[in-house]
Write a protein that holds these residues in place. Structure first.
Motif, short mmCIF file in Angstrom:
data_model
loop_
_atom_site.label_atom_id
_atom_site.label_comp_id
_atom_site.label_asym_id
_atom_site.label_seq_id
_atom_site.Cartn_x
_atom_site.Cartn_y
_atom_site.Cartn_z
N LEU A 211 0.83 -1.20 0.00
CA LEU A 211 0.00 0.00 0.00
C LEU A 211 0.86 1.25 0.00
O LEU A 211 0.57 2.23 -0.72
CB LEU A 211 -0.92 -0.01 1.22
N MET A 212 1.95 1.23 0.74
CA MET A 212 2.86 2.38 0.76
C MET A 212 3.52 2.57 -0.60
O MET A 212 3.70 3.71 -1.06
CB MET A 212 3.90 2.18 1.85
N GLU A 221 -0.81 12.16 -1.46
CA GLU A 221 -0.67 12.55 -0.05
C GLU A 221 -1.65 11.79 0.84
O GLU A 221 -1.37 11.54 2.01
CB GLU A 221 -0.91 14.06 0.10
N THR A 222 -2.80 11.41 0.25
CA THR A 222 -3.83 10.70 1.01
C THR A 222 -4.32 9.52 0.18
O THR A 222 -4.63 9.67 -1.00
CB THR A 222 -5.02 11.62 1.33
N THR A 235 -4.08 -3.14 7.32
CA THR A 235 -3.08 -2.74 6.32
C THR A 235 -3.00 -1.21 6.25
O THR A 235 -1.90 -0.64 6.20
CB THR A 235 -3.45 -3.31 4.94
N ALA A 236 -4.15 -0.56 6.25
CA ALA A 236 -4.17 0.90 6.20
C ALA A 236 -3.63 1.51 7.49
O ALA A 236 -2.84 2.48 7.44
CB ALA A 236 -5.58 1.40 5.93
N GLU A 241 1.01 4.19 10.36
CA GLU A 241 2.03 4.18 11.40
C GLU A 241 3.43 4.18 10.82
O GLU A 241 4.33 4.87 11.32
CB GLU A 241 1.84 2.97 12.31
N ALA A 242 3.62 3.42 9.72
CA ALA A 242 4.95 3.29 9.13
C ALA A 242 5.33 4.46 8.25
O ALA A 242 6.52 4.74 8.04
CB ALA A 242 5.02 1.99 8.31
N ASP A 243 4.34 5.19 7.73
CA ASP A 243 4.59 6.28 6.79
C ASP A 243 3.82 7.53 7.21
O ASP A 243 2.78 7.86 6.63
CB ASP A 243 4.17 5.83 5.38
N PRO A 244 4.29 8.23 8.23
CA PRO A 244 3.55 9.40 8.72
C PRO A 244 3.55 10.58 7.76
O PRO A 244 2.85 11.57 8.01
CB PRO A 244 4.29 9.75 10.02
N SER A 245 4.30 10.49 6.66
CA SER A 245 4.31 11.59 5.70
C SER A 245 3.04 11.62 4.85
O SER A 245 2.78 12.60 4.16
CB SER A 245 5.52 11.46 4.76
#
Length: 287
Positions: A211-212, A221-222, A235-236, A241-245
């Motif tokens: 997903l990332m 961005e979203t 998964t989302a 959590e893993a990709d706060p950007s």
């Protein structure tokens, strides 16, 4: 709910698989071992997590059935709860069975034949002709295949609305060839770059890497990920959590194994940003 990209699961979202994949799970175990569990019992395994791969779900159900033969008395839901406590998935199911002192571990291991289960599963699901095409050999028996019993959920109107307004990707536990069948049936054209299948990444859901990666490829961005299991929502949330950007939203639909008010509550408890009756409600949810 604002989003730049929409990522769709296939099973239970785009097509109904109650009479195909889930039927293949219970009937494969029955053909190999002469007993099985009700199809409704599969949801407990799905809720436990780690069973995005229906072959592994079949192996876990077979383990439970074999353990029952050897004297295991606990109901399916309790067995699945023990699996969930150990992290979910096939390894956890094996661990649960291995810790049952009242059964013959040797007899369970000797009779547990994953290769045979997969062969039967593929024959039942694909049917004889597709089995020869996809598996590269003759099926163990001749059959039409449950793959033909997958009613389309996604409407043409919804597909057009989503693809006109957003970047659209696919993230599924199906093998690539079987994903092609479903996407052709619903008329959704998604490039190889914008989809992940079982063949494309090792970890599987709920690991967030696929997903990332889709978010990066869309330069979004979203991202909103729409699925029919708790692992889809996880998964989302794992991606967030893993990709706060970036922002990741998990949307659960009630057209798979999770239905009604109970399904809605389970999605919300898992961190769903929204729950929809079906994927066809998605355009109204999204800005």
């Amino acid at each position: 709910m604002q989003t730049d990209a929409v990522v769709l699961d296939v099973d239970g979202v785009l097509v109904d698989v109650a009479d195909s994949y889930r039927r293949a799970v219970v009937e494969s175990v029955d053909r190999v071992y002469g007993r099985t569990v009700p199809v409704e019992a599969l949801q407990a395994f799905k809720d436990a997590g780690g069973f995005n791969n229906d072959w592994e779900l079949t192996y876990a159900v077979a383990l439970y059935v074999l353990a029952q033969r050897e004297g295991l008395k606990i109901p399916t839901e309790e067995f699945a709860a023990h699996v969930a406590e150990r992290g979910g998935g096939l390894d956890a199911a094996q661990s649960v069975v291995a810790d049952m002192p009242s059964i013959s571990q040797a007899r369970v291991r000797d009779k547990w034949d994953r290769d045979r289960l997969r062969e039967v599963f593929q024959a039942l699901y694909l049917g004889s002709d597709r089995y020869r095409d996809f598996e590269g050999g003759d099926p163990p028996f001749e059959t039409e295949g449950f793959i033909h019993d997958e009613p389309v959920i996604l409407t043409e109107e919804t597909a057009a609305n989503l693809t006109d307004r957003f970047d659209v990707g696919v993230l599924t536990g199906r093998p690539s060839a079987e994903a092609d069948v479903a996407l052709d049936r619903v008329g959704l054209d998604v490039s190889d770059e914008h989809r992940f299948t079982m063949d494309d990444w090792e970890e599987g859901k709920p690991h967030p890497s696929a997903l990332m990666t889709l978010a990066e490829r869309f330069e979004a961005e979203t991202v909103t990920f729409v699925g029919d299991t708790l692992d889809d929502i996880r998964t989302a949330t794992n991606a967030a959590e893993a990709d706060p950007s970036r922002s990741y939203h998990g949307v659960g639909v009630l057209t798979g194994g999770l239905t009604g008010e109970e399904g809605r509550k389970k999605y919300e408890a898992a961190g769903a940003a929204a729950v929809a009756d079906s994927v066809n409600d998605l355009p109204a949810l999204l800005e």
